[in-house]
Design a protein around this motif. Sequence first.
Motif, short mmCIF file in Angstrom:
data_model
loop_
_atom_site.label_atom_id
_atom_site.label_comp_id
_atom_site.label_asym_id
_atom_site.label_seq_id
_atom_site.Cartn_x
_atom_site.Cartn_y
_atom_site.Cartn_z
N PHE A 6 0.84 -1.19 0.00
CA PHE A 6 0.00 0.00 0.00
C PHE A 6 0.88 1.25 0.00
O PHE A 6 1.88 1.30 0.71
N GLY A 7 0.50 2.24 -0.78
CA GLY A 7 1.22 3.49 -0.74
C GLY A 7 1.81 3.90 -2.07
O GLY A 7 1.84 3.13 -3.04
N PHE A 13 2.21 9.92 4.12
CA PHE A 13 0.91 9.60 3.52
C PHE A 13 0.68 8.10 3.51
O PHE A 13 -0.42 7.63 3.82
N ASP A 14 1.72 7.34 3.17
CA ASP A 14 1.57 5.89 3.03
C ASP A 14 1.18 5.22 4.34
O ASP A 14 0.39 4.27 4.36
N LYS A 15 1.72 5.69 5.46
CA LYS A 15 1.38 5.09 6.75
C LYS A 15 -0.09 5.30 7.08
O LYS A 15 -0.78 4.38 7.55
N LEU A 16 -0.59 6.50 6.81
CA LEU A 16 -2.00 6.78 7.05
C LEU A 16 -2.87 5.98 6.10
O LEU A 16 -3.89 5.40 6.50
N TRP A 17 -2.46 5.93 4.83
CA TRP A 17 -3.22 5.19 3.83
C TRP A 17 -3.27 3.71 4.18
O TRP A 17 -4.29 3.04 4.00
N TYR A 18 -2.16 3.19 4.69
CA TYR A 18 -2.09 1.79 5.09
C TYR A 18 -3.11 1.48 6.18
O TYR A 18 -3.86 0.50 6.10
N LEU A 20 -5.83 3.08 6.94
CA LEU A 20 -7.20 3.27 6.50
C LEU A 20 -7.63 2.29 5.41
O LEU A 20 -8.80 1.89 5.37
N ALA A 21 -6.71 1.91 4.52
CA ALA A 21 -7.08 1.11 3.36
C ALA A 21 -6.86 -0.39 3.56
O ALA A 21 -7.67 -1.21 3.12
N TYR A 25 -9.25 -3.71 2.46
CA TYR A 25 -8.80 -4.63 1.43
C TYR A 25 -8.71 -6.05 1.99
O TYR A 25 -9.08 -7.03 1.32
N TYR A 45 1.17 1.37 13.67
CA TYR A 45 0.35 1.33 12.47
C TYR A 45 -0.25 -0.05 12.24
O TYR A 45 -1.42 -0.19 11.87
#
Length: 328
Positions: A6-7, A13-18, A20-21, A25, A45
Amino acid sequence: ATIYRFGLGWPKFDKLWYVLAAPFYARFKHGRRAYASCWSMMASYGGFAGLIFTWLTPKIKMLLTLQEGDPPEYIIKRVGVFRPLFYRIFKRVDEIQAISHFLAEWGKKMGFKSEPEVIPNGVDLARFSADVALETKHQIREGFGFSDSDIVLVTASRLVLKNGVNDIILALKHLPENYKVLIIGFGEDEESLKSLAIEKGLSGRVVFAGRRDHEELPRLLKSSDIFIRPSLSEGLGNSFLEAMAAGLPIIGTPVGGIPDFLKDGETGVFCNPSDPESVAKAVKRIQEEPGLKQGLIERGRRLVMEGYSWDRVAVDMRQIFNDLASRT
């Protein structure tokens, strides 16, 4: 193993996206593969992502591995406004596996109601215990500017405050001129550490080797004389175990998970945190106390061989996974 990344290559950004996403998934994949459990690496995380995933799939059993190296106080401070959710991770998990007794106790203090399983990280014993030819050791030392009469103190770590590399450099002020330091690693404090060595007139006795491949590390360790990491905090300290497997006496501080394997005068020597003179005294003790150095090497290597092989870790981890699966 199938790995989903992810990212976009932007760390923050990638840590937050990880967080949340990834849980959503995983929930989608769970509908097709029916996972038996969720394994979160560290409470940060990975813990947040695992918590959200188990909210989406309540029947899933959750395993949390604690291998944090930062002080618990710093971790809690960094969590900030998400502290209540952070505590919720420890209360939700079905099992905690900690790499040291120190982290196991921390998990209980954070709200885990059962007794965590303590299973340490392992060491690649074949790689770190392999013999290195005397000529190779001589060439390595010569390449760094060390003579055969020099006593080389080596450390391998991220160059950050918690690992106490500055105290190793400052310890040279209390040691004879033939004591040198080899620093393997990189990090945010690299430039300040180089400046410290220059400021204290020690730059000729300190060598920064930079980032090195893990396959090269055993040769560098075996070409040195004593391993030191005067940590301010430590989850366990794999670098100590690798140095022990390589046949080096070790010096560390009695903090975090280090006392799990370092027994003063038996498998290593303790020094005090933030105390360069204590580091120097520990070095002199190893070099000057009759029979101590060889005893530390023999007992340290035996300890690692018997208790820290990846084969043993794998067997113990398999038992945890089987126990979790039996609860579904």
